[in-house]
Design a protein around this motif. Structure first.
Motif, PDB file in Angstrom:
ATOM      1  N   LEU A 142       0.806  -1.227   0.000  1.00 34.26           N
ATOM      2  CA  LEU A 142       0.000   0.000   0.000  1.00 34.26           C
ATOM      3  C   LEU A 142       0.837   1.275   0.000  1.00 34.26           C
ATOM      4  CD1 LEU A 142      -3.044  -0.932   2.268  1.00 34.26           C
ATOM      5  CD2 LEU A 142      -2.849  -0.970  -0.215  1.00 34.26           C
ATOM      6  N   PRO A 143       1.884   1.405   0.838  1.00 37.66           N
ATOM      7  CA  PRO A 143       2.692   2.637   0.797  1.00 37.66           C
ATOM      8  C   PRO A 143       3.328   2.878  -0.559  1.00 37.66           C
ATOM      9  CG  PRO A 143       3.121   1.408   2.815  1.00 37.66           C
ATOM     10  CD  PRO A 143       2.305   0.517   1.950  1.00 37.66           C
ATOM     11  N   VAL A 144       3.797   1.801  -1.220  1.00 37.69           N
ATOM     12  CA  VAL A 144       4.425   1.939  -2.543  1.00 37.69           C
ATOM     13  C   VAL A 144       3.413   2.467  -3.548  1.00 37.69           C
ATOM     14  CG1 VAL A 144       5.492   0.692  -4.464  1.00 37.69           C
ATOM     15  CG2 VAL A 144       6.128   0.134  -2.103  1.00 37.69           C
ATOM     16  N   LEU A 145       2.214   1.904  -3.531  1.00 34.78           N
ATOM     17  CA  LEU A 145       1.198   2.323  -4.489  1.00 34.78           C
ATOM     18  C   LEU A 145       0.732   3.753  -4.220  1.00 34.78           C
ATOM     19  CD1 LEU A 145      -0.927  -0.965  -4.672  1.00 34.78           C
ATOM     20  CD2 LEU A 145       0.863  -0.201  -6.234  1.00 34.78           C
ATOM     21  N   GLN A 146       0.571   4.093  -2.948  1.00 39.44           N
ATOM     22  CA  GLN A 146       0.127   5.454  -2.609  1.00 39.44           C
ATOM     23  C   GLN A 146       1.192   6.497  -2.948  1.00 39.44           C
ATOM     24  OE1 GLN A 146      -0.877   4.518   1.463  1.00 39.44           O
ATOM     25  NE2 GLN A 146      -3.089   4.645   1.049  1.00 39.44           N
ATOM     26  N   LYS A 147       2.464   6.075  -2.976  1.00 40.95           N
ATOM     27  CA  LYS A 147       3.548   6.977  -3.357  1.00 40.95           C
ATOM     28  C   LYS A 147       3.557   7.222  -4.866  1.00 40.95           C
ATOM     29  CE  LYS A 147       8.600   7.408  -3.218  1.00 40.95           C
ATOM     30  NZ  LYS A 147       9.867   6.762  -2.788  1.00 40.95           N
ATOM     31  N   ASN A 148       3.200   6.186  -5.655  1.00 41.20           N
ATOM     32  CA  ASN A 148       3.271   6.274  -7.118  1.00 41.20           C
ATOM     33  C   ASN A 148       1.999   6.828  -7.749  1.00 41.20           C
ATOM     34  OD1 ASN A 148       5.855   4.841  -8.402  1.00 41.20           O
ATOM     35  ND2 ASN A 148       5.343   3.786  -6.490  1.00 41.20           N
ATOM     36  N   TYR A 149       0.907   6.855  -6.983  1.00 41.98           N
ATOM     37  CA  TYR A 149      -0.356   7.303  -7.546  1.00 41.98           C
ATOM     38  C   TYR A 149      -0.987   8.340  -6.616  1.00 41.98           C
ATOM     39  CZ  TYR A 149       0.303   3.353 -10.633  1.00 41.98           C
ATOM     40  OH  TYR A 149       0.829   2.485 -11.551  1.00 41.98           O
ATOM     41  N   THR A 150      -1.373   9.471  -7.207  1.00 41.79           N
ATOM     42  CA  THR A 150      -1.964  10.563  -6.424  1.00 41.79           C
ATOM     43  C   THR A 150      -3.248  10.105  -5.745  1.00 41.79           C
ATOM     44  OG1 THR A 150      -1.077  12.174  -7.986  1.00 41.79           O
ATOM     45  CG2 THR A 150      -2.869  12.925  -6.558  1.00 41.79           C
ATOM     46  N   GLU A 151      -4.046   9.368  -6.468  1.00 40.69           N
ATOM     47  CA  GLU A 151      -5.318   8.884  -5.929  1.00 40.69           C
ATOM     48  C   GLU A 151      -5.551   7.459  -6.412  1.00 40.69           C
ATOM     49  OE1 GLU A 151     -10.025   9.772  -6.692  1.00 40.69           O
ATOM     50  OE2 GLU A 151      -8.698  11.530  -6.508  1.00 40.69           O
ATOM     51  N   ILE A 152      -5.988   6.608  -5.484  1.00 41.32           N
ATOM     52  CA  ILE A 152      -6.327   5.223  -5.843  1.00 41.32           C
ATOM     53  C   ILE A 152      -7.774   4.985  -5.442  1.00 41.32           C
ATOM     54  CG2 ILE A 152      -5.803   2.778  -5.562  1.00 41.32           C
ATOM     55  CD1 ILE A 152      -2.980   3.583  -4.741  1.00 41.32           C
ATOM     56  N   THR A 153      -8.574   4.564  -6.385  1.00 38.13           N
ATOM     57  CA  THR A 153      -9.984   4.276  -6.107  1.00 38.13           C
ATOM     58  C   THR A 153     -10.187   2.829  -5.681  1.00 38.13           C
ATOM     59  OG1 THR A 153     -10.585   5.872  -7.821  1.00 38.13           O
ATOM     60  CG2 THR A 153     -12.320   4.386  -7.065  1.00 38.13           C
ATOM     61  N   GLU A 154      -9.525   1.921  -6.418  1.00 37.71           N
ATOM     62  CA  GLU A 154      -9.788   0.500  -6.172  1.00 37.71           C
ATOM     63  C   GLU A 154      -8.587  -0.334  -6.612  1.00 37.71           C
ATOM     64  OE1 GLU A 154     -13.839  -1.385  -7.019  1.00 37.71           O
ATOM     65  OE2 GLU A 154     -12.598  -2.218  -8.643  1.00 37.71           O
ATOM     66  N   LEU A 155      -8.368  -1.436  -5.898  1.00 35.18           N
ATOM     67  CA  LEU A 155      -7.336  -2.416  -6.255  1.00 35.18           C
ATOM     68  C   LEU A 155      -8.008  -3.781  -6.279  1.00 35.18           C
ATOM     69  CD1 LEU A 155      -4.136  -2.426  -6.657  1.00 35.18           C
ATOM     70  CD2 LEU A 155      -4.069  -3.445  -4.384  1.00 35.18           C
ATOM     71  N   ARG A 156      -7.861  -4.492  -7.385  1.00 32.66           N
ATOM     72  CA  ARG A 156      -8.485  -5.820  -7.516  1.00 32.66           C
ATOM     73  C   ARG A 156      -7.415  -6.872  -7.815  1.00 32.66           C
ATOM     74  NH1 ARG A 156     -13.967  -6.555  -8.474  1.00 32.66           N
ATOM     75  NH2 ARG A 156     -15.210  -4.623  -8.565  1.00 32.66           N
ATOM     76  N   ILE A 157      -7.618  -8.055  -7.276  1.00 34.11           N
ATOM     77  CA  ILE A 157      -6.757  -9.205  -7.593  1.00 34.11           C
ATOM     78  C   ILE A 157      -7.678 -10.325  -8.054  1.00 34.11           C
ATOM     79  CG2 ILE A 157      -5.052 -10.847  -6.732  1.00 34.11           C
ATOM     80  CD1 ILE A 157      -4.392  -8.725  -4.575  1.00 34.11           C
ATOM     81  N   ASP A 158      -7.569 -10.717  -9.329  1.00 33.41           N
ATOM     82  CA  ASP A 158      -8.520 -11.692  -9.867  1.00 33.41           C
ATOM     83  C   ASP A 158      -7.971 -13.115  -9.795  1.00 33.41           C
ATOM     84  OD1 ASP A 158      -6.726 -11.977 -11.972  1.00 33.41           O
ATOM     85  OD2 ASP A 158      -7.855 -10.723 -13.362  1.00 33.41           O
ATOM     86  N   HIS A 159      -8.735 -14.042 -10.366  1.00 34.20           N
ATOM     87  CA  HIS A 159      -8.397 -15.465 -10.296  1.00 34.20           C
ATOM     88  C   HIS A 159      -7.106 -15.797 -11.032  1.00 34.20           C
ATOM     89  CE1 HIS A 159     -10.874 -14.815 -13.907  1.00 34.20           C
ATOM     90  NE2 HIS A 159     -10.087 -15.721 -14.469  1.00 34.20           N
ATOM     91  N   ARG A 160      -6.661 -14.910 -11.916  1.00 36.92           N
ATOM     92  CA  ARG A 160      -5.412 -15.161 -12.657  1.00 36.92           C
ATOM     93  C   ARG A 160      -4.195 -14.623 -11.919  1.00 36.92           C
ATOM     94  NH1 ARG A 160      -7.310 -11.907 -17.806  1.00 36.92           N
ATOM     95  NH2 ARG A 160      -7.893 -10.545 -16.067  1.00 36.92           N
ATOM     96  N   GLN A 161      -4.409 -14.017 -10.753  1.00 35.14           N
ATOM     97  CA  GLN A 161      -3.364 -13.332  -9.992  1.00 35.14           C
ATOM     98  C   GLN A 161      -2.864 -12.099 -10.740  1.00 35.14           C
ATOM     99  OE1 GLN A 161      -0.499 -16.496  -9.099  1.00 35.14           O
ATOM    100  NE2 GLN A 161      -1.474 -16.805  -7.113  1.00 35.14           N
ATOM    101  N   PHE A 162      -3.762 -11.474 -11.507  1.00 37.17           N
ATOM    102  CA  PHE A 162      -3.497 -10.183 -12.118  1.00 37.17           C
ATOM    103  C   PHE A 162      -3.968  -9.106 -11.126  1.00 37.17           C
ATOM    104  CE2 PHE A 162      -3.813 -11.424 -16.922  1.00 37.17           C
ATOM    105  CZ  PHE A 162      -2.901 -12.443 -16.693  1.00 37.17           C
TER     106      PHE A 162
END
Length: 722
Positions: free
Chosen positions: A57-77
Motif C-alpha cells: 500500500l505505501p508503494v502504491l500510494q507513493k506512485n499514484y496521487t489517488e487510488i480508487t480500487e485495487l483488484r486481484i482476480d483469479h489469474r493473480q493479475f
C-alpha cells in the motif's frame, strides 16, 4: 437394478439431451481455450503470498496521487484504478511491489461474450439458465448410468481397469475413454448444476453474518498478504468517516484509514467459497492444465454422443427378420448378444438352412417360448462381463424352468467370449448345464466355444454339427467373418501384363492425397470381402503405390490385383511397417531380395535423397521384361548416385546363379559392412531369408567370432519375408 434399466436410462437421457450437450461441449471447448489464452499475457504476479498489505500500500500510494480500487482476480493479475502523479486516469495491471504498469485490461471479444451467453443460458436468460442446469443434472445421471453399465461389464471395481474386449471401434473407445473422462465429466456436470442453483432462490436464505467487532480490534496490515485479498476500496476523501473496505476470500472488513481499527466485519457464508470453487472447477480459469483437461473432456463428450448412437444403430442392424414363424419352424436359433455381433453367426446359419429347404426361426433368448414343431435348438450365447448374461438373455434361465417343450428337441450351445476374461464363456456354460437337465432336451454336441468372434473357431462347430445332422453347411471361415471397414479407395494407374515365361506384373495405384506412407509399408487387400487380409510390400514411386506381384494360378489376392484395369478402384488399407523403412543414419545398406521382394527396395532407392551407399542384390529365375525394367531403373538410379551397385542372379539361365552365390562372392564386403555399423535388409521368401542368414552367420563366425544374432540385436538385420 437390471442391466436393461441402466441401459435404457442411459440411452433415453442421452437421446433427450444430446443436442444441448453438443452445444455445451462445443462452447465449452471455445471457453476453455479462452481461459488458457487469458493467462498467456505476462501480467501474473507470482509471489502474492509473500507481499503483505503493509509493503504494497505505501508503494502504491507513493506512485499514484489517488487510488480508487485495487483488484486481484483469479489469474493473480493485480488491477489498479486511480490517478497517477501526472494527473492521468489509470486502469491497468500493475506490479504491486513497484507500482509499475504491466498492461491494460482488454474487454472480452463479442464472439466470446456471445459464446458465454449461449453456454450459460442458450440466450433464454433465467429460463435458459434453469434449462442448462437441468441438462447438467441429466449429464450427472448419464454418467452414473454409464458407470453402472461399466461396472456390470467389468463385474466390480476390482476389475474396473482390466482389459476391454474390442467388439468394434465405437464400442471400445466409448468404454475406454469413458473410464478416463468419468471424473472430470462428473465434476463439470455437478459444478454446472451448482452454479445454476446458486443463482436461484435456494441460496437467498444464506445471508452474510455481521459481527459487532470491538472498536479496540486493529486490522494488522503486516499479517494480510495480497493472496488473501480480492478487492480493496480506498477512501474517497480524508474524512475519518471514509473507510478502507477490504474484501478478502472469506469476509469484508471496514477499516479506519488513520488508526487501522476495524469498524465493521462481514463474514461470507460457506456458499461463497463453494461458488468460487465450483467456478474454478467448471471453467478452468485458475489452472492451464485443468483447463486443458476440460477441453479434452468436452471433445470426449462429443465422441461419447457419436459412439453411443453408433452402438445403438449397430444393435438395430441386427434386427431379426424371419421367413417362417416360431410355430412352424423345426430349427430354432436363439441368440444372446450384448452388441449384436453374435447375431451374424446365427443369421449365416439360418440363411443356409432355409436355402436347403428347412424352416428356421431366429430370436433372442429372452423371447423363448413353446416351439410346437421344433426338432433342433441352437443356442448362440455370448457372455457379458465376467460370466453374466447379456441384456437380451437375462431372463432365459428363469423362463427355461417354467416353459417346457412338448416334443423331444436336440440342443447344442455355442459360447462366444474372450480369453481376456477369467470366466470365459461362463454364461454359455450355465445354459449348457441347464438345458441338459430339461426332460425334453437331448444333447447333440458338447459345448463349443469361440474366442474373440473367431470365424475359424466357429467353423469347428459347423463341421461337428454338420457331421451329426448330415446337413451340409459352409465351412469357409470368410463366410462368417465381418466385412472389413475403414478401407480407402485407390485408383489403378498402370499395370504390366504377364507372359508365359514371366508371371510377374507391376501394379501402380494412386492413394488418397492425405494418405502418408513409405516404401516398406504394407498394402492390405481383402479379396473375399472378409477380415482375412493379403499383404503386399509397397514401393513408393513418384508418390504412388507400386507393387510387384507374382500371379498364382489359384491366388485370390494376386488374381484380384491382376484383373484390375487402369481407372478402376480398389478398396484397401495401408499398414505402417516402421521396422522396414530406409534407415536414416547408416553409412551403407545392402538390400537382398528375390522375386517380388524387390518392390520396396526400388522405392527406397528412389527415396534415397541423402545419397546413402546402397548395394542391391536380387535373384530371379530368368531374364524377363520385368527384370529388364529393374535393370534400367537401377542404371538411372546409379547415375543419380541413389544406388551404388546392382547385382542380379538368374537361377534358370545358362550360367545359373543364386543370390546366395552373389553373397558368397562378396563375403568381405558383408563382413566390413556389419563391422562398420552398416545394415542388411532382406525381402522376399522366407526360405531365401533362412538361406541368406545361414551364409551371413557363417561369415560372422569365421571372421569376427560373433554370431549373426549379435548384429540382429543391434538392429543391423531387417527382414520382411513371407
Amino acid at each position: 437394478m437390471t442391466l436393461s434399466f441402466w441401459r435404457y436410462t442411459h440411452l433415453a437421457l442421452a437421446v433427450f439431451s444430446s443436442l444441448f450437450l453438443i452445444f455445451a461441449a462445443l462452447t465449452g471447448i471455445i471457453l476453455g481455450v479462452d481461459a488458457i489464452q487469458e493467462k498467456i499475457p505476462a501480467y501474473q504476479v507470482q509471489n502474492l503470498e509473500t507481499i503483505s498489505l503493509a509493503e504494497a500500500l505505501p508503494v502504491l500510494q507513493k506512485n499514484y496521487t489517488e487510488i480508487t480500487e485495487l483488484r486481484i482476480d483469479h489469474r493473480q493479475f493485480v488491477t489498479l484504478q486511480g490517478i497517477d502523479n501526472d494527473g492521468n486516469d489509470v486502469n491497468a495491471y500493475i506490479d504491486p511491489q513497484t507500482g509499475k504498469i504491466l498492461g491494460k485490461p482488454q474487454k472480452k471479444s463479442d464472439f466470446i461474450q456471445w459464446t458465454t451467453a449461449l453456454h450459460r443460458s442458450l440466450f433464454l436468460h433465467e429460463a435458459g439458465r434453469f434449462f442448462v442446469g437441468f441438462i447438467s443434472f441429466l449429464l450427472v445421471i448419464i454418467s452414473i448410468s454409464g458407470l453402472a453399465l461399466l461396472l456390470k461389464r467389468q463385474k466390480s471395481w476390482r476389475y474396473f481397469f482390466n482389459k476391454i474386449v474390442k467388439d468394434y471401434l465405437a464400442q471400445y473407445y466409448h468404454v475406454f475413454l469413458g473410464r478416463i473422462a468419468l471424473v472430470p465429466l462428473v465434476l463439470i456436470a455437478l459444478t454446472g448444476v451448482y452454479l445454476t442453483l446458486e443463482k436461484t432462490a435456494l441460496f437467498e436464505s444464506f445471508e452474510p453474518n455481521e459481527s459487532n467487532t470491538p472498536t479496540t480490534a486493529t486490522f494488522d496490515l503486516k499479517k494480510i498478504s495480497l493472496a488473501q485479498v480480492k478487492k480493496i476500496e480506498f477512501p474517497f476523501s480524508d474524512d475519518e468517516e471514509d473507510y478502507f473496505i477490504f474484501e478478502l476470500k472469506d469476509r469484508k472488513i471496514e477499516v479506519n484509514q488513520y488508526t487501522n481499527k476495524i469498524s465493521n466485519e462481514v463474514l461470507f457464508p460457506i456458499t461463497t467459497a463453494i461458488q468460487t470453487l465450483s467456478l474454478d472447477i467448471h471453467t478452468g480459469r485458475t489452472n492451464v492444465l485443468w483447463a486443458l483437461v476440460l477441453i479434452l473432456t468436452c471433445f470426449g463428450l462429443l465422441y461419447f454422443i457419436y459412439s453411443g448412437f453408433a452402438m445403438t444403430f449397430k444393435r438395430r442392424e441386427n434386427r431379426i427378420k424371419n421367413k417362417y414363424s416360431a410355430d412352424e419352424s423345426t430349427f430354432i436359433l436363439l441368440v444372446g448378444s450384448e452388441n449384436g455381433s453374435t447375431f451374424r453367426f446365427a443369421i449365416a446359419i439360418q440363411k443356409q438352412l432355409i436355402a436347403q429347404g428347412h424352416k428356421a426361426f431366429i430370436s433372442e433368448l429372452n423371447a423363448y417360448q413353446v416351439y410346437p414343431k421344433a426338432e433342433h435348438l441352437l443356442v448362440f450365447a455370448a457372455t457379458y462381463g465376467l460370466g453374466e448374461a447379456t441384456h437380451n438373455a437375462s431372463k432365459f434361465s428363469g423362463m427355461l424352468s417354467k416353459i417346457g417343450q412338448k416334443n423331444n428337441v436336440n440342443f447344442t450351445v455355442i459360447g462366444f467370449g474372450s480369453y481376456a476374461y477369467p470366466d470365459f464363456c461362463g454364461f454359455a456354460r450355465q445354459l449348457d448345464a441347464l438345458l441338459e437337465k430339461q426332460p425334453w432336451a437331448s444333447r447333440l454336441l458338447e459345448l463349443q466355444t469361440v474366442n474373440d468372434k473367431s470365424a475359424v473357431a466357429f467353423v469347428n462347430w459347423v463341421r461337428l454339427w454338420s457331421d451329426k445332422t448330415q446337413i451340409a453347411l459352409a465351412t469357409t471361415p470368410s463366410l462368417y467373418n465381418q466385412p472389413p471397414k475403414g478401407l480407402q479407395k485407390m485408383m489403378v494407374l498402370d499395370k504390366t501384363t504377364i507372359t508365359s515365361t514371366d508371371p510377374t506384373f507391376i501394379l501402380t495405384m494412386r492413394p488418397n492425397e492425405r494418405t502418408k506412407f513409405q516404401s516398406g509399408d504394407l498394402l492390405a487387400i481383402y479379396p473375399n470381402n472378409d477380415n482375412i487380409e493379403r499383404l503386399y510390400s509397397i514401393g513408393k514411386h513418384n508418390g504412388n503405390i507400386q507393387l510387384s506381384v507374382k500371379l498364382h494360378p489359384e491366388g485370390l489376392g494376386s488374381g484380384l490385383l491382376y484383373h484390375l484395369n487402369p481407372g478402376e478402384l480398389l478398396k484397401a488399407r495401408i499398414i505402417s511397417n516402421e521396422n522396414f523403412h530406409l534407415p536414416k543414419k547408416t553409412p551403407q545398406v545392402a538390400f537382398i531380395s528375390n522375386g517380388t521382394g524387390i518392390a520396396p527396395f526400388l522405392g527406397m532407392i528412389e527415396e534415397n535423397k541423402t545419397k546413402t551407399e546402397i548395394y542391391l542384390y536380387s535373384g530371379f529365375r530368368m531374364e524377363t521384361e520385368t527384370t529388364k525394367h529393374y535393370q534400367k531403373f537401377a542404371t538411372e538410379m546409379m547415375q543419380k548416385k541413389h544406388l551404388k551397385s546392382f547385382q542380379i542372379a538368374y537361377s534358370r539361365e545358362q550360367n545359373h546363379c543364386y543370390v546366395m552365390d552373389l553373397i558368397e562372392q562378396d563375403a568381405n564386403f558383408f563382413i566390413n559392412l556389419l563391422m562398420h555399423e552398416g545394415i542388411i535388409m532382406i525381402c522376399g521368401s522366407l526360405t531365401m531369408q533362412q538361406d541368406v542368414e545361414k551364409v551371413l552367420n557363417k561369415f560372422c563366425l569365421a571372421n569376427t567370432g560373433t554370431t549373426l544374432e549379435h548384429h540382429k540385436q543391434k538392429g543391423q538385420i531387417l527382414t520382411d519375408c513371407y
